[in-house]
Scaffold this motif. Sequence first.
Motif, short mmCIF file in Angstrom:
data_model
loop_
_atom_site.label_atom_id
_atom_site.label_comp_id
_atom_site.label_asym_id
_atom_site.label_seq_id
_atom_site.Cartn_x
_atom_site.Cartn_y
_atom_site.Cartn_z
N ARG A 147 -35.44 7.71 4.80
CA ARG A 147 -35.03 9.01 5.34
C ARG A 147 -34.81 8.96 6.83
O ARG A 147 -34.10 9.77 7.40
CB ARG A 147 -36.09 10.06 5.02
CG ARG A 147 -36.04 10.44 3.58
CD ARG A 147 -36.29 11.91 3.40
NE ARG A 147 -36.09 12.22 2.01
CZ ARG A 147 -36.73 13.19 1.39
NH1 ARG A 147 -37.59 13.94 2.04
NH2 ARG A 147 -36.49 13.43 0.13
N ARG A 148 -35.50 8.03 7.49
CA ARG A 148 -35.36 7.97 8.95
C ARG A 148 -34.21 7.08 9.40
O ARG A 148 -34.06 6.84 10.57
CB ARG A 148 -36.67 7.47 9.55
CG ARG A 148 -37.74 8.49 9.24
CD ARG A 148 -39.09 8.13 9.72
NE ARG A 148 -39.98 9.13 9.11
CZ ARG A 148 -41.27 9.16 9.26
NH1 ARG A 148 -41.86 8.25 9.97
NH2 ARG A 148 -41.98 10.10 8.68
N GLU A 166 -38.98 5.54 0.22
CA GLU A 166 -37.85 6.42 0.53
C GLU A 166 -38.29 7.50 1.52
O GLU A 166 -37.65 7.75 2.53
CB GLU A 166 -37.32 7.04 -0.78
CG GLU A 166 -37.18 8.54 -0.72
CD GLU A 166 -35.80 8.98 -1.16
OE1 GLU A 166 -35.63 9.14 -2.35
OE2 GLU A 166 -34.91 9.17 -0.30
N ARG A 189 -29.46 7.34 -4.10
CA ARG A 189 -30.77 6.71 -4.36
C ARG A 189 -30.65 5.31 -4.95
O ARG A 189 -31.63 4.72 -5.35
CB ARG A 189 -31.55 7.59 -5.35
CG ARG A 189 -31.90 8.93 -4.80
CD ARG A 189 -33.41 9.08 -4.63
NE ARG A 189 -33.72 10.17 -3.73
CZ ARG A 189 -33.88 11.41 -4.12
NH1 ARG A 189 -33.76 11.73 -5.40
NH2 ARG A 189 -34.15 12.33 -3.24
#
Length: 502
Positions: free
Chosen positions: A261-262, A256, A6
């Motif tokens: 995420r993609r 995010e 992250r």
Amino acid sequence: MRDIKRIYLIPVILILLSLLYPQMVGGDGGFMVNSKYIKGDISDDPASPVWEQIPAIQISLFSQVRFEPRWFDGKVRSISVRSINNGERIAFLLEWEDKTEDRKGDGFKDGAAIEFPVGKEKAHFSHASRMEQLPGGKVNIWYWKADSTDIKDMNAEGLGTLAVQQKQDVIGRGMWSNNKWRVVFLRTLKSADGNDVVFQPLEYKDIAFAVWDGSNGEQGAQKTVSVWYYLQIDATVNRMVYIYSAIAIAVAGLFELFIIRRMKGSEKGILLLILLFAALNGCAKDEAVERGWSLYHHYCISCHGNKGRGDGFNAAYLDPKPRDHSDSKEEYMATKENKQLFDAVSKGGRGIAKSQLMPSYGHTLSENEIWSLVAYMRTLHKNKVEKVSLKEMEKIEKKKTRLKIEKINISSDVESLSEDISRGERLFKEKYGCYACHRIGEKGGIVGPPLDKAGFRLNADWLLRWILNPQSIKSETTMPNLGVPERDARFIVLYLKSLKGA
Ligand code: HEC
Ligand code: HEC
């Protein structure tokens, strides 16, 4: 391990915060006195550790030249100011360099004062004196003198009207150590006395400062002063910081969820680099603007005013008036290219076919310094032009020339014919715009001393050296080197030597 992935959220949050930061601190950023809210008691101890956590702002002072007896040799040119409040009481800490503690003995004493307007009427920062543009409302003055144990709570409505109040509400004290004064002024925010300034949380107030250096012969009107600054009083620990931080974190979370995420691993790496770069860029302070701000306060506010509105204390004596750099009435600055503003400052009004009352600074400041001034002026109005670019800033610093001047003997060197004198007069008034800052008889500005009696007071050799390069005699003087060639300077000296008062 999951948390390490992250890491890209950190730059995202930094970028968002840097965008929101101006909203958090409010309009003028570092150029105002911000009274920080703290919990707990506030004392008048100048050595209290509380002050170390409070950011200071630097305030420029200049010699009090507006009113008699004028003063040109002011010693203290800058003070650092901090303020705290706890919702009930407010304190100010003033700090400045001073090699001597003038507290005891027969000589003049050191001192400092803070001034606030009382009521709605605008006032001049020097004792609310009436001026052409200002009605002269009432001011509340808090005065600390080194040999006294209390702070005097006073009022004035114009010069010579200074009066100590019946009810004294301000306390405080000064401490001198390591060649430095630290002086605290303390009062309640509210006051029932109608002669006192009243502080409302979150409200803006005008605030001005004055300092006296006793061993430099300063007393009464002979002191250094600041123009009006803004004071803002925090109400609580700045909650907006938390609110904006929460918004930033929430936006980063959405980012995010829907974007990161993609993405594939390698794409994430590149994105991280881009974000880090953007964050560093966004958080970097604009050094050029800060440097420009301090040069502007030293050289320009006497005419252009401390917010650039063309309303400095010298403006009333000039026609045409100094340009309003904030474009508050008409759009002017926004229509000019960066280079045009650079030329105006460097070559002066005469160099760009405007009035000679705008002095030239190309012989006093380096190109880099003038670009900083342009960068700062761009923050004063709605700016449609490109930001001052790195390319412009990187131009080589101009070497300041040191002049070697031969001594002169006025009577034998140039024949003192009345023709030569009137030639000097024309150069003084029309070509170099010395009139913009110096009064002779009924005409001229008040930034520098009046020159009616220059012929008696000043020696010809000194005059010549001064006109050719004031900074070589007094490095911090605000009189610019106007690039006068030696030949012209000699005619001006002749003219000045002919002035012996009425
Ligand atoms: C002695 C007073 C005085 C001082 C000091 C002064 N100015 Fe000016 N300035 C003027 C006047 C008067 C004008 C208007 C000239 C005109 O319109 O003909 C002007 C105009 C300007 C303009 C507009 C030029 C244009 O294109 O029309 C700029 C930019 C400017 N000043 C910048 C500065 C900066 C920066 C400083 C400080 C380094 C400074 N001035 C110091 C008096 C002053
Ligand atoms: C931007 C304003 C400004 C301009 C323009 C200006 N001066 Fe000055 N001048 C000053 C200031 C301020 C002082 C006071 C010096 C100091 O203590 O810093 C001064 C001081 C002087 C003094 C010394 C006076 C004394 O009593 O000690 C002379 C002489 C003088 N200037 C001549 C000139 C001449 C000649 C010109 C034009 C070529 C000129 N000035 C242009 C601001 C200006």
